[in-house]
Motif scaffolding. Structure first.
Motif, PDB file in Angstrom:
ATOM      1  N   GLY A   7      21.329 -58.722  18.003  1.00 13.40           N
ATOM      2  CA  GLY A   7      21.960 -59.100  17.098  1.00 13.40           C
ATOM      3  C   GLY A   7      21.144 -59.369  16.095  1.00 13.40           C
ATOM      4  N   GLY A   8      20.015 -59.774  16.452  1.00 16.66           N
ATOM      5  CA  GLY A   8      18.647 -60.306  15.463  1.00 16.66           C
ATOM      6  C   GLY A   8      18.038 -58.806  14.913  1.00 16.66           C
ATOM      7  N   CYS A   9      17.980 -58.094  15.772  1.00 17.37           N
ATOM      8  CA  CYS A   9      17.559 -56.431  15.299  1.00 17.37           C
ATOM      9  C   CYS A   9      18.446 -56.140  14.191  1.00 17.37           C
ATOM     10  N   VAL A  10      19.906 -56.302  14.438  1.00 16.95           N
ATOM     11  CA  VAL A  10      20.737 -55.521  13.307  1.00 16.95           C
ATOM     12  C   VAL A  10      20.618 -56.313  12.182  1.00 16.95           C
ATOM     13  N   LEU A  11      20.476 -57.609  12.254  1.00 17.80           N
ATOM     14  CA  LEU A  11      20.348 -58.549  10.979  1.00 17.80           C
ATOM     15  C   LEU A  11      19.027 -58.298  10.193  1.00 17.80           C
ATOM     16  N   GLY A  12      17.750 -58.054  11.044  1.00 13.71           N
ATOM     17  CA  GLY A  12      16.571 -57.952  10.658  1.00 13.71           C
ATOM     18  C   GLY A  12      16.612 -56.556   9.673  1.00 13.71           C
ATOM     19  N   PHE A  13      17.391 -55.495  10.049  1.00 13.49           N
ATOM     20  CA  PHE A  13      17.570 -54.247   9.607  1.00 13.49           C
ATOM     21  C   PHE A  13      18.385 -54.444   8.372  1.00 13.49           C
ATOM     22  N   ILE A  14      19.457 -55.271   8.398  1.00 16.37           N
ATOM     23  CA  ILE A  14      20.118 -55.224   7.243  1.00 16.37           C
ATOM     24  C   ILE A  14      19.496 -56.261   6.130  1.00 16.37           C
ATOM     25  N   THR A  15      18.800 -57.085   6.391  1.00 14.66           N
ATOM     26  CA  THR A  15      17.825 -57.662   5.636  1.00 14.66           C
ATOM     27  C   THR A  15      16.918 -56.887   4.920  1.00 14.66           C
ATOM     28  N   MET A  16      16.159 -55.881   5.633  1.00 14.93           N
ATOM     29  CA  MET A  16      15.284 -54.886   5.081  1.00 14.93           C
ATOM     30  C   MET A  16      15.896 -53.569   4.402  1.00 14.93           C
ATOM     31  N   GLY A  17      17.242 -53.797   4.626  1.00 11.97           N
ATOM     32  CA  GLY A  17      17.991 -52.635   3.763  1.00 11.97           C
ATOM     33  C   GLY A  17      17.971 -51.221   4.583  1.00 11.97           C
ATOM     34  N   ALA A  18      17.244 -51.328   5.670  1.00 11.55           N
ATOM     35  CA  ALA A  18      17.399 -50.255   6.651  1.00 11.55           C
ATOM     36  C   ALA A  18      19.053 -49.726   7.393  1.00 11.55           C
ATOM     37  N   LEU A  19      19.862 -50.593   7.242  1.00 10.62           N
ATOM     38  CA  LEU A  19      20.996 -50.592   7.908  1.00 10.62           C
ATOM     39  C   LEU A  19      22.171 -51.212   7.154  1.00 10.62           C
ATOM     40  N   SER A  20      23.206 -50.298   6.890  1.00  5.97           N
ATOM     41  CA  SER A  20      24.441 -50.715   6.057  1.00  5.97           C
ATOM     42  C   SER A  20      24.970 -51.890   6.662  1.00  5.97           C
ATOM     43  N   GLN A  21      25.356 -52.922   5.862  1.00  6.98           N
ATOM     44  CA  GLN A  21      25.782 -54.166   6.467  1.00  6.98           C
ATOM     45  C   GLN A  21      27.241 -53.803   6.847  1.00  6.98           C
ATOM     46  N   GLU A  22      27.896 -52.847   5.879  1.00  7.91           N
ATOM     47  CA  GLU A  22      29.381 -52.530   6.011  1.00  7.91           C
ATOM     48  C   GLU A  22      29.324 -51.784   7.467  1.00  7.91           C
ATOM     49  N   GLN A  23      28.432 -50.963   7.920  1.00  2.11           N
ATOM     50  CA  GLN A  23      28.683 -50.288   9.013  1.00  2.11           C
ATOM     51  C   GLN A  23      28.419 -51.056  10.193  1.00  2.11           C
ATOM     52  N   ALA A  24      27.753 -52.337  10.059  1.00  2.00           N
ATOM     53  CA  ALA A  24      27.700 -53.278  11.175  1.00  2.00           C
ATOM     54  C   ALA A  24      28.515 -54.380  11.306  1.00  2.00           C
ATOM     55  N   ARG A  25      29.699 -54.206  10.423  1.00  2.00           N
ATOM     56  CA  ARG A  25      30.724 -55.144  10.522  1.00  2.00           C
ATOM     57  C   ARG A  25      31.579 -54.965  11.635  1.00  2.00           C
ATOM     58  N   PRO A  26      32.124 -56.064  12.449  1.00  2.76           N
ATOM     59  CA  PRO A  26      33.052 -55.714  13.451  1.00  2.76           C
ATOM     60  C   PRO A  26      34.285 -55.535  12.876  1.00  2.76           C
ATOM     61  N   GLU A  27      35.154 -54.588  13.577  1.00  9.11           N
ATOM     62  CA  GLU A  27      36.406 -53.927  13.003  1.00  9.11           C
ATOM     63  C   GLU A  27      37.172 -55.420  12.632  1.00  9.11           C
ATOM     64  N   GLU A  28      37.223 -56.357  13.565  1.00  7.71           N
ATOM     65  CA  GLU A  28      38.150 -57.310  13.723  1.00  7.71           C
ATOM     66  C   GLU A  28      37.881 -58.506  12.544  1.00  7.71           C
ATOM     67  N   VAL A  29      36.543 -58.437  11.983  1.00 10.32           N
ATOM     68  CA  VAL A  29      36.106 -59.453  11.114  1.00 10.32           C
ATOM     69  C   VAL A  29      36.257 -59.030   9.587  1.00 10.32           C
ATOM     70  N   THR A  30      36.821 -59.712   8.936  1.00 14.09           N
ATOM     71  CA  THR A  30      37.454 -59.424   7.492  1.00 14.09           C
ATOM     72  C   THR A  30      36.050 -59.320   6.812  1.00 14.09           C
ATOM     73  N   SER A  31      36.016 -58.732   5.711  1.00 13.30           N
ATOM     74  CA  SER A  31      34.993 -58.368   4.701  1.00 13.30           C
ATOM     75  C   SER A  31      34.361 -59.788   4.081  1.00 13.30           C
ATOM     76  N   SER A  32      35.395 -60.543   3.781  1.00  8.28           N
ATOM     77  CA  SER A  32      34.860 -61.887   3.221  1.00  8.28           C
ATOM     78  C   SER A  32      34.182 -62.835   4.003  1.00  8.28           C
ATOM     79  N   LEU A  33      34.666 -62.628   5.355  1.00  9.03           N
ATOM     80  CA  LEU A  33      34.149 -63.774   6.504  1.00  9.03           C
ATOM     81  C   LEU A  33      32.772 -63.043   6.710  1.00  9.03           C
TER      82      LEU A  33
END
Length: 307
Positions: free
Chosen positions: A216-242
């Motif tokens: 999970g930290g790897c994903v968040l670190g990649f998102i922070t650095m812009g290397a991974l799309s945060q939308e691609q990493a969003r779980p299907e059951e989690v709303t965009s606002s949450l």
């Protein structure tokens, strides 16, 4: 295919096989999926301060992650409905925390021969009575026995060890262009920083064992650095606002400045390196981000209460 490529492929598969073994260790030690009561806010921070103080006396701050991983195993078992020889209060007492540091230092690959001995440090910090009466030694043996010797790597892999293995496999899968090498290295540093932060501030539990916290930290670190799309990493059951609300603390400068990374790591590639499914990564990233968000909120509430 040249010899170096064959060696790399063998290393890639070997690390993957090792990660499968580690996953079984995670399951045995943390019992993922078990419902447990929450730890009292602030307890882990108290334990971390004491453990860090002992490790500082040994100039062994690099072992903080290993000590916290072992502490989290004991605390998870203490608050589990399953029987365990230690209560929450006993996990928190100085004898247990000193025993944790003893075990970690004895299993460490660091050279500690030049510094003060474990017994000398314990006397200096006021643990002389517990040491002299054998309470710390007895607790050390009890912990080692109850966990069947799984008190340190490789049978108790830390989040850092999990992440290092994932990044090694990811380097094999991804061959960045020359102009992307710096971005890839930056993304890896971001993953390391995120995992270290989560290890210290959130901690591990059946809900977020070491593997889940690290990936999970790897994903968040990649998102922070812009290397991974945060939308691609969003779980299907989690709303965009949450999702956006728990990610607010993981927004890097690239997002604020509108400068996306050209690296574009795909979640499927990352999942292959992690030996898990993309949906697993999504869930673990959300749990890690939510845990960090909650820890910040708890800290703010304690600060307000103290005023």
């Amino acid at each position: 295919m040249n010899v170096n490529t064959l060696d790399d492929a063998a290393s890639f598969d070997g690390v993957g096989d090792l990660m499968c073994v580690w996953a079984k260790c995670d399951a045995w030690l943390f019992n993922p999926g078990h419902t447990i009561q929450s730890m009292i806010p602030g307890l882990r921070k108290q334990a971390e301060r004491f453990i860090r103080m002992l490790l500082d006396h040994h100039s062994a701050k690099e072992e903080l992650g290993a000590a916290l991983t072992l502490f989290d195993v004991l605390m998870s078992k203490a608050i589990s409905p399953l029987p365990f020889f230690l209560s929450v209060e006993e996990v928190m007492d100085q004898a247990s925390l000193a025993a944790i540091v003893r075990l970690v230092l004895k299993c460490s690959t660091m050279s500690l021969t030049m510094g003060p001995s474990i017994s000398e440090v314990e006397r200096v910090v006021g643990l002389g009575k517990l040491q002299k009466t054998g309470v710390i030694a007895a607790r050390e043996v009890e912990i080692f026995t109850s966990l069947a010797g799984r008190v340190a790597a490789p049978s108790l892999p830390t989040p850092k060890l999990w992440l290092d293995s994932v990044l090694r496999r990811l380097e094999f899968l991804i061959t960045p262009h020359k102009e992307q090498v710096a971005e890839f290295e930056q993304a890896m540093r971001g993953a390391e920083a995120a995992t270290d932060l989560l290890t210290r501030s959130v901690g591990m539990s059946p809900f977020l064992p070491p593997r889940a916290l690290a990936l999970g930290g790897c994903v968040l670190g990649f998102i922070t650095m812009g290397a991974l799309s945060q939308e691609q990493a969003r779980p299907e059951e989690v709303t965009s606002s949450l999702w956006d609300s728990v990610l607010v603390l993981w927004q890097g400068d690239h997002a604020k400045q509108g400068n996306p990374s050209t690296l574009g790591v795909d979640l499927d590639f990352l999942a292959a390196a992690c030996r898990c499914s993309p949906s697993d990564l999504q869930v673990w990233a959300f749990r890690a981000a939510q845990g960090f968000h909650d820890s910040i909120q708890q800290g703010l509430r304690r600060s307000v209460t103290a005023i």
